[in-house]
Design an enzyme around this catalytic site. Sequence first.
Site, PDB file in Angstrom:
ATOM      1  N   ASP A  74       0.838  -1.206   0.000  1.00 42.18           N
ATOM      2  CA  ASP A  74       0.000   0.000   0.000  1.00 42.18           C
ATOM      3  C   ASP A  74       0.870   1.251   0.000  1.00 42.18           C
ATOM      4  O   ASP A  74       2.101   1.165   0.034  1.00 42.18           O
ATOM      5  CB  ASP A  74      -0.929   0.004   1.230  1.00 42.18           C
ATOM      6  N   GLU A 135      -0.097  -1.105   5.607  1.00 43.78           N
ATOM      7  CA  GLU A 135       1.006  -0.706   6.491  1.00 43.78           C
ATOM      8  C   GLU A 135       0.879   0.755   6.892  1.00 43.78           C
ATOM      9  O   GLU A 135       1.040   1.116   8.058  1.00 43.78           O
ATOM     10  CB  GLU A 135       2.355  -0.965   5.792  1.00 43.78           C
TER      11      GLU A 135
HETATM   12 ZN    ZN Z   1       6.772   2.315   4.105  1.00 42.41          ZN
END
Ligand code: ZN
Length: 374
Positions: A74, A135
């Site tokens: 992401d 993340e």
């Molecule tokens: Zn990163």
Amino acid sequence: MEDIVEDFLELVQIDAASGNERGVADAVKAKLEALGLAVEEDDAGASFGGNAGNLLAVLDGGLPGSILLNAHMDRVANGLGIEPQIKDGLIVSDGTTILAADDLSGVAALIDSVRRLQACGQKFPRVEYLFTVGEEAGLLGSKAFDTSRLRAKVGYAFDSPGRLGRVVCAAPGQVSLTVEVAGKAAHAGNCPEEGVNAVTALAKILATIRDGRLDPESTANFAVLDCGTKVTNIVQSYAVCRGEMRSRNDAALSAYVEYFERHCREAASGTGAAVKTTVTPQYESFSFDEDAPVIQAALAALRDMGAEAQVNGGGGGMDANVFNAAGIGVVGVATGYSGNHGISERIVLDDLRRAGELAERIVLSWADMGGLPE
Ligand SMILES: [Zn+2]
């Protein structure tokens, strides 16, 4: 153009965000499968409303022991419609979006290391490739991942800013801090003396709290204010502020949490308002000495490449924090990007070109060092 650069340019041009990694996940899966790896996707996305899960693929190198290589799929906001350009030895965006080198450079490096290890003609330990989702939204993918599926006890997160050669040996732990103030509503013109203003009580708390850079290892930031209404003719009965504190020193972190709770109560005393504080741990810190084998293997790899090594602590949390808390010793590895999370994000082209080789050599250096903890 090198495969790693081609993969990188292709992946950043696939629109993605935290919770919307489907396109990138499908592309990564296809590339790994084309290299002969079986890819398993978990249902981590479902835990936070996302449309893709974490991808796990294993490359067996014939030696005992396992090593984890990790990157996230992401990216932060403003990462749609990226138009990467190669300019003066750098890859940059067109200046209106991020570049998403954080962390597609890590993703491309790991894919490149598969190709390289398959062609290296040597035996190496089993490599567990883990590509995570969510993340940037709070390590959501790695938190949802079942780490009992991993055999590795050591690993590398290819997800740190800085030139190739930087190894991040420590990262802060983080807590979310919320202070809510309850006052008493009253008509602002008719009877303000009957009210207790939650906004001014909260302002007192924030005006005197210690924040910003607290010490070399610790920071605090109060960033989000809300009181629910938009009118000025009522003495405000509720106000809330949300912030965070991070530290690479666990003792400093607990000391600040205690200070935060005490300060909020004391600063609002005498205002008549009631104060409620909430502390939510987000992730734990980690720290390795330079002589730890996980660092030494990376330094040996960098020596082999003739790259200048730099070992230091980072200021951000990453998937490595989650793995370390689960008992897997993971450090951060820089791939050459800087200015991440903003439109000036860039990556040094030569660093990206060598990032896959670094991942390959780290795996091989474990074989040279006589193996891995089982
Ligand atoms: Zn990163």
